[in-house]
Design an enzyme around this catalytic site. Structure first.
Site, PDB file in Angstrom:
ATOM      1  N   HIS A 184      13.581 -13.765  13.298  1.00 37.13           N
ATOM      2  CA  HIS A 184      13.919 -13.940  14.497  1.00 37.13           C
ATOM      3  C   HIS A 184      11.882 -13.966  14.836  1.00 37.13           C
ATOM      4  O   HIS A 184      11.327 -14.307  16.208  1.00 37.13           O
ATOM      5  CB  HIS A 184      14.008 -12.601  14.836  1.00 37.13           C
ATOM      6  CG  HIS A 184      15.015 -12.876  15.542  1.00 37.13           C
ATOM      7  ND1 HIS A 184      16.407 -11.151  15.899  1.00 37.13           N
ATOM      8  CD2 HIS A 184      16.859 -13.358  14.537  1.00 37.13           C
ATOM      9  CE1 HIS A 184      17.319 -11.377  15.951  1.00 37.13           C
ATOM     10  NE2 HIS A 184      17.638 -12.872  15.564  1.00 37.13           N
ATOM     11  N   CYS A 193       0.847  -0.974   0.210  1.00 35.40           N
ATOM     12  CA  CYS A 193       0.179   0.595   0.039  1.00 35.40           C
ATOM     13  C   CYS A 193       0.627   1.444   0.007  1.00 35.40           C
ATOM     14  O   CYS A 193       1.958   1.280  -0.226  1.00 35.40           O
ATOM     15  CB  CYS A 193      -1.065   0.371   1.139  1.00 35.40           C
ATOM     16  SG  CYS A 193      -0.535   0.387   3.149  1.00 35.40           S
TER      17      CYS A 193
END
Length: 154
Positions: A98, A65
């Protein structure tokens, strides 16, 4: 790997440019829209991609976007989705290593097509490290289901 693509009107052109990156990587993808620069509501496309990732039809999602922020907020409302707004390849790698991010959100007004290509490559080519990170991602899953047994430091 199967990837879902989605964008609003502000991200339409960058989304289409990323198809060439996916073709170069020989990644199977489905474009869930939008298909023009006509104004649309970004949550509709975020939801389509996020639900496809959450239900296993797709392994990863790419949303675009204007800023990436709205798409990530909307996508993160879908249980099982960990969407990250990413602005550079290192953040893309870390989101995978992570956080086991399964959706990346990009801002077309802030990211050049060349930089977006680097980000997508890093996002798709990086695995989750597991180990100490697995317990943290599991805590996120527990939060999604309203598990009240979460205790700081566990």
């Amino acid at each position: 790997m199967r990837v879902a693509l989605g964008a609003d009107h502000a991200g339409f052109e960058l989304k289409d440019a990323l198809k060439r990156v996916l073709d170069d990587l020989q990644v199977d993808y489905t474009d869930l829209g939008t298909q023009s620069a006509a104004s649309v509501d970004y949550p509709d496309y975020a939801r389509a991609v996020a639900e496809g990732v959450a239900d296993g039809r797709f392994d990863r999602g790419i949303l675009v976007c204007g800023s990436g922020i709205g798409m990530s907020i909307a996508a993160n409302k879908v249980r099982g989705v960990r969407a990250a707004v990413v602005t550079d390849p290192e953040a893309a790698r870390l989101s995978r290593q992570h956080n086991d991010a399964n959706v990346v959100a990009l801002g077309a007004r802030m990211t050049s097509p060349e930089r977006a290509a680097e980000i997508v490559r890093a996002f798709l080519q990086t695995d989750f490290d597991g180990g100490r990170h697995a317990g943290r991602v599991d805590k996120i899953r527990q939060m999604e289901i309203g598990d009240s047994r979460l205790v700081i430091g566990d």
